[in-house]
Structures are given as structure tokens and as C-alpha cells.
Scaffold this motif. Structure first.
Motif, short mmCIF file in Angstrom:
data_model
loop_
_atom_site.label_atom_id
_atom_site.label_comp_id
_atom_site.label_asym_id
_atom_site.label_seq_id
_atom_site.Cartn_x
_atom_site.Cartn_y
_atom_site.Cartn_z
N TYR A 49 -7.18 7.63 -6.96
CA TYR A 49 -6.77 7.32 -5.59
C TYR A 49 -6.63 8.56 -4.72
O TYR A 49 -6.85 8.50 -3.51
CB TYR A 49 -5.45 6.53 -5.60
CG TYR A 49 -5.61 5.20 -6.26
CD1 TYR A 49 -6.26 4.16 -5.60
CD2 TYR A 49 -5.17 4.97 -7.56
CE1 TYR A 49 -6.45 2.93 -6.21
CE2 TYR A 49 -5.36 3.73 -8.18
CZ TYR A 49 -6.00 2.73 -7.50
OH TYR A 49 -6.20 1.51 -8.10
N ASP A 83 0.84 -1.21 0.00
CA ASP A 83 0.00 0.00 0.00
C ASP A 83 0.87 1.26 0.00
O ASP A 83 1.69 1.46 0.88
CB ASP A 83 -0.92 0.00 1.22
CG ASP A 83 -0.17 -0.27 2.53
OD1 ASP A 83 0.97 -0.83 2.49
OD2 ASP A 83 -0.68 0.09 3.59
N TYR A 84 0.66 2.10 -1.01
CA TYR A 84 1.41 3.36 -1.12
C TYR A 84 1.32 4.16 0.17
O TYR A 84 0.22 4.38 0.70
CB TYR A 84 0.82 4.22 -2.23
CG TYR A 84 1.37 3.96 -3.61
CD1 TYR A 84 2.40 4.74 -4.11
CD2 TYR A 84 0.84 2.96 -4.41
CE1 TYR A 84 2.89 4.52 -5.39
CE2 TYR A 84 1.33 2.73 -5.68
CZ TYR A 84 2.37 3.52 -6.16
OH TYR A 84 2.86 3.30 -7.42
N LEU A 122 1.30 4.19 -11.06
CA LEU A 122 0.40 5.35 -11.04
C LEU A 122 0.75 6.35 -12.13
O LEU A 122 1.91 6.48 -12.55
CB LEU A 122 0.44 6.04 -9.68
CG LEU A 122 -0.14 5.24 -8.51
CD1 LEU A 122 0.04 6.02 -7.20
CD2 LEU A 122 -1.63 4.96 -8.73
N GLN A 159 -3.91 8.38 -10.46
CA GLN A 159 -4.76 7.32 -11.02
C GLN A 159 -3.91 6.14 -11.46
O GLN A 159 -2.73 6.29 -11.76
CB GLN A 159 -5.52 7.87 -12.24
CG GLN A 159 -6.53 8.95 -11.90
CD GLN A 159 -7.07 9.63 -13.13
OE1 GLN A 159 -6.35 10.36 -13.80
NE2 GLN A 159 -8.34 9.40 -13.45
N ASP A 160 -4.54 4.98 -11.57
CA ASP A 160 -3.82 3.85 -12.18
C ASP A 160 -4.14 3.80 -13.68
O ASP A 160 -4.82 4.69 -14.22
CB ASP A 160 -4.17 2.53 -11.47
CG ASP A 160 -5.66 2.19 -11.57
OD1 ASP A 160 -6.35 2.73 -12.46
OD2 ASP A 160 -6.12 1.39 -10.76
N LYS A 193 -8.92 6.57 -1.82
CA LYS A 193 -8.89 5.13 -1.56
C LYS A 193 -7.45 4.64 -1.61
O LYS A 193 -6.62 5.23 -2.28
CB LYS A 193 -9.77 4.37 -2.57
CG LYS A 193 -9.33 4.47 -4.00
CD LYS A 193 -10.31 3.81 -4.97
CE LYS A 193 -10.80 2.45 -4.57
NZ LYS A 193 -11.65 1.85 -5.64
N CYS A 239 0.03 -0.80 -7.58
CA CYS A 239 -0.20 -0.47 -8.99
C CYS A 239 0.74 0.66 -9.43
O CYS A 239 1.16 1.48 -8.62
CB CYS A 239 -1.64 -0.03 -9.21
SG CYS A 239 -2.17 1.27 -8.09
N THR A 267 -8.74 4.53 -12.29
CA THR A 267 -9.22 4.60 -10.91
C THR A 267 -8.50 5.72 -10.17
O THR A 267 -7.28 5.84 -10.25
CB THR A 267 -8.95 3.27 -10.17
OG1 THR A 267 -9.59 2.22 -10.91
CG2 THR A 267 -9.49 3.31 -8.75
N ALA A 294 -4.10 2.97 -2.63
CA ALA A 294 -3.51 2.47 -3.88
C ALA A 294 -2.56 1.34 -3.49
O ALA A 294 -1.71 1.51 -2.62
CB ALA A 294 -2.75 3.59 -4.58
N TYR A 348 -7.04 11.98 0.24
CA TYR A 348 -6.85 10.56 -0.07
C TYR A 348 -8.22 9.90 -0.22
O TYR A 348 -9.04 9.92 0.71
CB TYR A 348 -6.04 9.89 1.04
CG TYR A 348 -4.66 10.48 1.17
CD1 TYR A 348 -3.65 10.11 0.28
CD2 TYR A 348 -4.37 11.43 2.13
CE1 TYR A 348 -2.38 10.67 0.36
CE2 TYR A 348 -3.10 12.00 2.22
CZ TYR A 348 -2.11 11.61 1.34
OH TYR A 348 -0.86 12.17 1.42
N LEU A 375 2.52 9.69 -2.45
CA LEU A 375 1.53 10.34 -3.32
C LEU A 375 1.67 11.87 -3.21
O LEU A 375 1.68 12.57 -4.23
CB LEU A 375 0.11 9.91 -2.93
CG LEU A 375 -0.20 8.43 -3.13
CD1 LEU A 375 -1.64 8.14 -2.73
CD2 LEU A 375 0.02 8.04 -4.59
#
Lengths: 141, 141, 141, 141
Positions: free
Chosen positions: A126, A54-55, A98, A119-120, A91, A96, A124, A93, A89, A60
Motif C-alpha cells: 500500500y 480507508d486508512y 497491516l 502491506q496486508d 493504493k 485491513c 499487497t 488501504a 502512497y 501510515l
């Protein structure tokens, strides 16, 4: 220092200091709408818990700050240090790669405002960020 | 997971993921006024330009997010993920060790608010941050 | 209290307290994308200087807070008090009628995030706002 | 326009536009620490629901914006329009007279940062705000 896509790409993909750790890739800049996109391929060092992948929020925030900064710099043709940044924030990430996309929504003589999305590849969302950047005087640079 | 000064210190000083890179030290937590202080000894990897030694904004944002998160966690006795954070950069921090101090200004049932300062040993203020943290339900943890 | 377009419209167009002064009109709510639009017809009492007709920032902040609040309320079906709000002023709005559009970008169990824009009829953007709203427990209402 | 305590007090207590409605009183300005305090005596028109007497968030945001603006103006000796403002609502304020206190935490050549608090006479804290203000060029005023 001249500000153009080459020099900005070099600064973003910098091989020293914190940018070396962040390992960002300059993907594209659209001059028409002042949108700059950075790639952030996942690595374990970005994680809060590498076993989860999890990032960490700070990763981010860092990459979104960088994207906003260089979008403003490209748009304004000036050095544009970050004055302030709000990040929300949305959700977690997880593991993945980004895409960080920054759009300049105001470019004034002394300050700029940009919106940033993380986003990914599927789009989506994040996290979103918005901040204010100072537009430095040409003579002071 | 039990939330106490030992477990929180271990998470802050964590030897994996992004916290390993950040290399933060838990300095103190005052239960009386819900103030938590983290130490951030300068290293070249934090810099925008190591030759200058100027802290990258993302490092400050990351450490300030961590300080706010764990101040809220200690105060609320719950897991408290960051919902949002605003950071204001006041002046460049160069090559100095930093103290990151977070104070919980509101601790509600579902959310908390904290103020965070980044200062050097002399008390010079380099950045301030304020954010909202979610207070997770005990049953969901 | 039931939360639906009728009750929400009545609260927005309320004939008492500060909403009476604000004189907002409920224009539309799109359930599909959780976007709510409020109309704010200019009046001299909104101005910093009535001779100039420049909207006071507090009027924009107030109407944008209201739009975000009720977009979240419609989306979540719960009472959603504002936890925090950041507003960025992009350019002065002078004597024009405004459309305030709020879009919910995250609707969680305990909190929501919305983006808000203030524009005139031609789409000129005067201010943007983003905030966090608490989603109250049904049983507590 | 000369910027001094008299002219600033007149603008805050202004008898036209939105300031007439807001009915704020200039209480004090401490030059030593750049802290400006405004009084906001409760009236029903400030309420979300006059029967409850709960301050509408927009009233707090408006008065806190004004306090921050004029603290920056006094400190910088320049016109200082609001660039952005984040407000965090900590607890509902009901029927009490408020003191709005703004402190300039950074006064630069082109921008300033201020912290603002909304409290009652007993010091209970209802909301905090932080924002960025532009410092206009003397020659442009």
C-alpha cells in the motif's frame, strides 16, 4: 537506557502518548538483515472516513516512521531520531490489518537509511517509505 | 461534493476518524497566493512522552499532509489525494500550539506540488515538508 | 513516436545533448517485472576529482533519473517526464563501472512510481533513488 | 583545506571532472542568511534535445546538489557531503541561463538541511530541491 528487543518492544507498544493511540504490536526483528516488523490492526479511528474504512495517510506515515526508527535503533544500538522521511502512497488501504516492515539499508557512524513497506497479510503493498535517521552519540544519550 | 472554504473547513475539523483525534482548526486560506493555515493546539496524546510533551513526528507528518492536501484542493478545485510527501524534522516541538502553513507551488492539470511549514506562534520553525498531490479528474469524483 | 525497446534504447544511448556526455548503455528490460537496467562505464569526466575517481553525485542522480524514466515509459507505453526524485547516497563509488536498475512499483493512469539502484558488478550498492513520474495522455504526445 | 569563499568558489568553478563540464559560476554568498547563489549559463550539452534546448533534469539536479553542498559547507565550516536530495521539477527550463540559490534551513552538529531553487533572470521558478547533508567531523577531514 539499554536498547534491546524488550525495551524497543515496550517503546513501540507504549501505553502513553501517541503510541497508545497507534496501538502497534512488535512482531519480529531479524538481527541478520536488520529488518523489523510491526503489526497495525485496523481500527475505525485510523480511517479518513470510518464508513469507508480507508486508512488516513498520516497513520501510515506515523507507523512507517516508527518502524524505521526502531529498526535503526536496533541495528545501531543508539537512539536514532528521524531526520527526514519520504512516503509514497501506492493504493488505498481499506479496513485491513497491516504489517509494517523496515529494513536498514545503511548504518553509518552518524546517520542511517531505512526502507519501509506497508502491506496486508496477503503481501499487497500500500505504501513505501524511505528516510534518514540520526545516530546519536552514545555520550549524549 | 462542492469544494469551497466551508466544505474544506468541515473536512479538516472533521468529527470522525483520524481527524477527530487530530483536532485541527481551519485558520485561514489566502486565495491570492494559495496558502492555507491550520491550527494544531497541543494535547498530551500528540506526545512521544506526555511527561516531556514532545510532539511525535507522525503527528507533524499527519497535520502537514492534511494542510498540503487541502491547500491543493482549494487551489485546484478538485479532490487531491497525496501521492508522496517528504518531511524534514528541524528541531523538537515541545508542548506548544502549532500553525501548519501550506503553499501550493505548482498546480498542474494532473498533479500539484506544495510546501508546508510547522511553526509555533513566535514563528519558530520545527519541520518542513514538500509533496506531490494527484489532481483528480472532475468526471471521476 | 512509438515506444519500444529500440526507440527507448536509442534515446538512452542518444548521441546528442546531455545523454551524449553521460554515455549510458541500455543493458536489458524485463517486461515481466518492469525492470530496466542501464550500464554506466566509468570515465574521468564523471568524477568529483579525477585523481580520486569518485563519482559526482549529480552523475548518479542523472543516470538514476534516466533509468527510472525509461522503465516507466516502457511499462506505461507513454511519455513519462520526471515529477520528483529522491536520491540517497549510501557510499562513495570510485572508478567502477555501474549498473543502474530501475523497477516500476506503481503504474497508474496519470502517475507512476519507480525504485532505482546504483550498483557495481559485484552488487555493492552505492545509491538508491525513488521518484514519481507523470504518465502523459496519449492524445497530448 | 580551509573553507572560505575563495576555496569554495574554486571548487564550484573547478576546471576538472564533472564540474568542468557543468561550467558553474559562483555568484554570491550571504553570510547573514546562509544563502549561496550559483550561475549556470545555458549550453547545448545541458539539453535533452539540443534542437529544443530543454535542460535535462540531471543537470538541474547536479547544479542544485552543488549549490546545497557548498551553502552547507560555508555555513558549517566543515566538509558536507550530500546524504540525500529530493528534487521537484515544476516546469521545463528552455535555453535560459539559470540562477541556483541554496539556503541552509538547519545547521546542526552532524547534519544540515538546505532548500534550493532553480530560476531564470526574471525569477521564474523551474525546480525546487531539499536535502540533507552530513557535517563531517573536523578531525576526520
Amino acid at each position: 537506557m539499554e536498547i534491546n528487543l524488550d525495551t524497543v518492544s515496550q517503546m513501540i507498544e507504549g501505553n502513553q502518548g501517541f503510541h497508545k493511540f497507534l496501538n502497534m504490536k512488535m512482531l519480529e526483528y531479524s538481527e541478520e538483515n536488520a529488518v523489523l516488523t510491526i503489526g497495525l490492526p485496523f481500527k475505525d479511528d485510523y480511517a479518513r472516513l470510518p464508513s469507508v474504512g480507508d486508512y488516513h495517510g498520516g497513520i501510515l506515515a506515523s507507523a512507517m516512521d516508527v518502524a524505521g526508527t526502531f529498526a535503526c535503533m536496533m541495528k545501531c544500538g543508539r537512539v536514532t531520531p528521524t531526520m527526514n522521511l519520504r512516503i509514497d502512497y501506492l493504493k488505498p488501504a481499506v479496513k485491513c490489518d497491516l504489517r509494517i516492515t523496515a529494513e536498514v539499508v545503511r548504518a553509518g557512524r552518524n546517520s542511517a537509511v531505512a526502507d519501509v513497506k506497508a502491506q496486508d497479510a496477503e503481501g499487497t503493498l500500500y505504501a513505501v517509505a524511505r528516510g534518514g535517521w540520526a545516530v546519536m552519540n552514545a555520550s549524549k544519550e
